[in-house]
Design a protein around this motif. Structure first.
Motif, PDB file in Angstrom:
ATOM      1  N   VAL A   1     -76.423 -43.716  47.776  1.00 55.64           N
ATOM      2  CA  VAL A   1     -75.695 -44.859  48.325  1.00 55.64           C
ATOM      3  C   VAL A   1     -75.789 -46.074  47.406  1.00 55.64           C
TER       4      VAL A   1
ATOM      5  N   SER B   1     -80.593 -43.257  50.244  1.00 58.89           N
ATOM      6  CA  SER B   1     -80.431 -44.712  50.208  1.00 58.89           C
ATOM      7  C   SER B   1     -80.338 -45.252  48.788  1.00 58.89           C
TER       8      SER B   1
ATOM      9  N   LEU C   1     -76.585 -48.259  63.634  1.00 58.74           N
ATOM     10  CA  LEU C   1     -76.580 -49.303  62.624  1.00 58.74           C
ATOM     11  C   LEU C   1     -76.481 -50.673  63.299  1.00 58.74           C
TER      12      LEU C   1
ATOM     13  N   LEU D   1     -68.115 -44.064  51.221  1.00 59.21           N
ATOM     14  CA  LEU D   1     -69.544 -44.244  51.484  1.00 59.21           C
ATOM     15  C   LEU D   1     -69.754 -45.181  52.667  1.00 59.21           C
TER      16      LEU D   1
ATOM     17  N   PHE E   1     -71.039 -44.671  57.659  1.00 59.58           N
ATOM     18  CA  PHE E   1     -71.839 -45.400  58.629  1.00 59.58           C
ATOM     19  C   PHE E   1     -71.024 -45.906  59.813  1.00 59.58           C
TER      20      PHE E   1
ATOM     21  N   SER F   1     -78.130 -48.385  54.941  1.00 62.50           N
ATOM     22  CA  SER F   1     -78.494 -46.964  55.037  1.00 62.50           C
ATOM     23  C   SER F   1     -79.912 -46.722  55.528  1.00 62.50           C
TER      24      SER F   1
ATOM     25  N   ARG G   1     -77.268 -52.091  50.318  1.00 64.23           N
ATOM     26  CA  ARG G   1     -77.197 -50.652  50.559  1.00 64.23           C
ATOM     27  C   ARG G   1     -78.414 -50.142  51.332  1.00 64.23           C
TER      28      ARG G   1
ATOM     29  N   TRP H   1     -82.009 -39.244  56.507  1.00 60.76           N
ATOM     30  CA  TRP H   1     -81.639 -39.792  55.204  1.00 60.76           C
ATOM     31  C   TRP H   1     -82.706 -40.794  54.784  1.00 60.76           C
TER      32      TRP H   1
END
Length: 400
Positions: free
Chosen positions: A61, A57, A198, A187, A191, A329, A325, A52
């Motif tokens: 997102v 991103s 993350l 959204l 994650f 992301s 964001r 991604w």
């Protein structure tokens, strides 16, 4: 005169900035074509480590919360009956509709098999957050399209569909708020599966709730910036009094967001917080500059009443949400020693999408009555025939 010449003459009369936007959109379209011709591997810097990139991103997102003004303001006006904010609803709906339409474009570009996008509607996987987001985006884009049809019908004088749209207005508002709430939070659910990827500064169980609340912050801020710039650069009415009301609401939403964020950070987060100084700096900038600073600014009556300062505070919130964001992301997902940067084609596509959003908003504002207040006293009675009304008759009635 042919249609092509009419369009060419119309474009020649546009402001040079609008003409420049048209060029950027054309370049972005060519870059998108190159992606479909040569594939993702050649035209992007995506790989197994960074599946991604910029298109997810930012184009997805980040763009989704930036288009949240429609459901936020719709709920404020119609569900909480703050009717004086009605003039801000239509521009917010247009922004939301354009935002979600371009999100769909970004998703199609990022998919490895875009020709199979229809499989989502046939082969359901209700246990996947991606399935929920894809279905909600399709449903919400449809709802926004129906809400956008009202100024279109007014422009061409179609009374019957306009009457129908006004009849189902409240169900559309409720559906918009419900659907948008679902996928804004989903959204963040994406994650939660990245447990070991993350960073702990952003990974916590309340991530879906944080995504939803921050989307409301972004939606209100976008409306403030949009109305301010429309007045300054497009000659639209000054809605300073209405924006001051939104500026009173925004600090409360930011306070709720910061409360949940710090609670989740110190009470629910597991893992090291200060082991990567670069990410810590990004987190501090995101929170301090993007949330705390505009919060204190908007607590001042002077800032709320001053159009320039009010817009500055809104811009800071928008910047904070964008950085958040990207932190979640992209930056927070990068392992130490690794780094992703978008390719030239990826950058051109994203620039084209941003330019398309601005361009289409300007053109819609130019040709459709989105800045005109939609009073409750408008006569939507069904005429004797089912054709569009005569413009001359309508103007005559207005003068009378």
């Amino acid at each position: 005169m042919t249609a092509a010449k009419i369009i060419a003459n119309e474009i020649k009369g546009y402001h040079r900035f609008v003409q420049f936007l048209i060029v950027l959109v054309a370049v972005g379209a060519l870059a998108s074509l190159a992606r479909f011709v040569f594939g993702l591997g050649v035209t992007t810097n995506l790989n197994d480590t960074f599946p991604w990139g910029l298109w997810i991103s930012f184009d997805v997102v980040t763009a989704v919360p930036l288009a949240a003004g429609a459901f936020t303001l719709g709920a404020i006006v119609h569900c909480f009956h703050i009717k004086k904010l009605e003039p801000l609803v239509r521009p917010a709906i247009v922004t939301g509709f354009l935002g979600y339409s371009l999100v769909s474009v970004g998703l199609l570009l990022d998919l490895g098999q875009p020709q199979r996008c229809w499989h989502t509607m046939v082969y359901w996987n209700p246990h996947s957050p991606m399935f929920e987001v894809s279905m909600c985006i399709m449903a919400y884009t449809t709802v926004l399209f129906l809400e956008f049809l009202s100024p279109v019908c007014e422009k061409f004088g179609y009374h019957v569909p306009l009457r129908l749209l006004r009849t189902i207005e409240m169900p559309l508002v409720v559906a918009a708020a419900s659907i948008s709430t679902l996928h804004q939070s989903s959204l963040g659910t994406f994650f939660l599966i990245a447990v070991d990827k993350l960073h702990s500064l952003w990974y916590n169980p309340l991530l879906p709730l944080l995504f939803w609340i921050s989307a409301m912050c972004a939606g209100i801020s976008i409306i403030i910036v949009e109305a301010t710039m429309s007045h300054k650069y497009m000659g639209q009415p000054d809605e300073g009094e209405l924006l001051e009301t939104l500026a009173k609401i925004l600090p409360w939403v930011i306070t709720v967001y910061l409360t949940v964020k710090f609670f989740s950070l110190f009470a629910l987060t597991q893992g090291p917080l200060f082991n990567r100084p670069g990410l810590l700096v990004l987190f501090i900038v995101e929170v301090a500059v993007g949330m705390v600073l505009p919060l204190f600014m908007l607590m001042s009556r002077k800032v709320r009443e001053d159009g320039r300062l009010r817009a500055t505070a809104a811009w800071l919130v928008i910047a904070g949400i964008i950085l958040n964001r990207f932190n979640v992301s992209m930056f927070g997902m990068e392992a130490p020693g690794t780094f992703y940067y978008p390719s030239f084609i990826e950058s051109l596509v994203t620039i084209g999408i941003i330019a398309a959003h601005i361009l289409f908003f300007v053109l819609i504002a130019k040709y459709f009555p989105i800045f005109e207040h939609h009073p409750e006293t408008v006569d939507y009675s069904i005429p004797d025939h089912f054709h569009k009304t005569e413009k001359g008759h309508a103007h005559g009635a207005a003068k009378a």
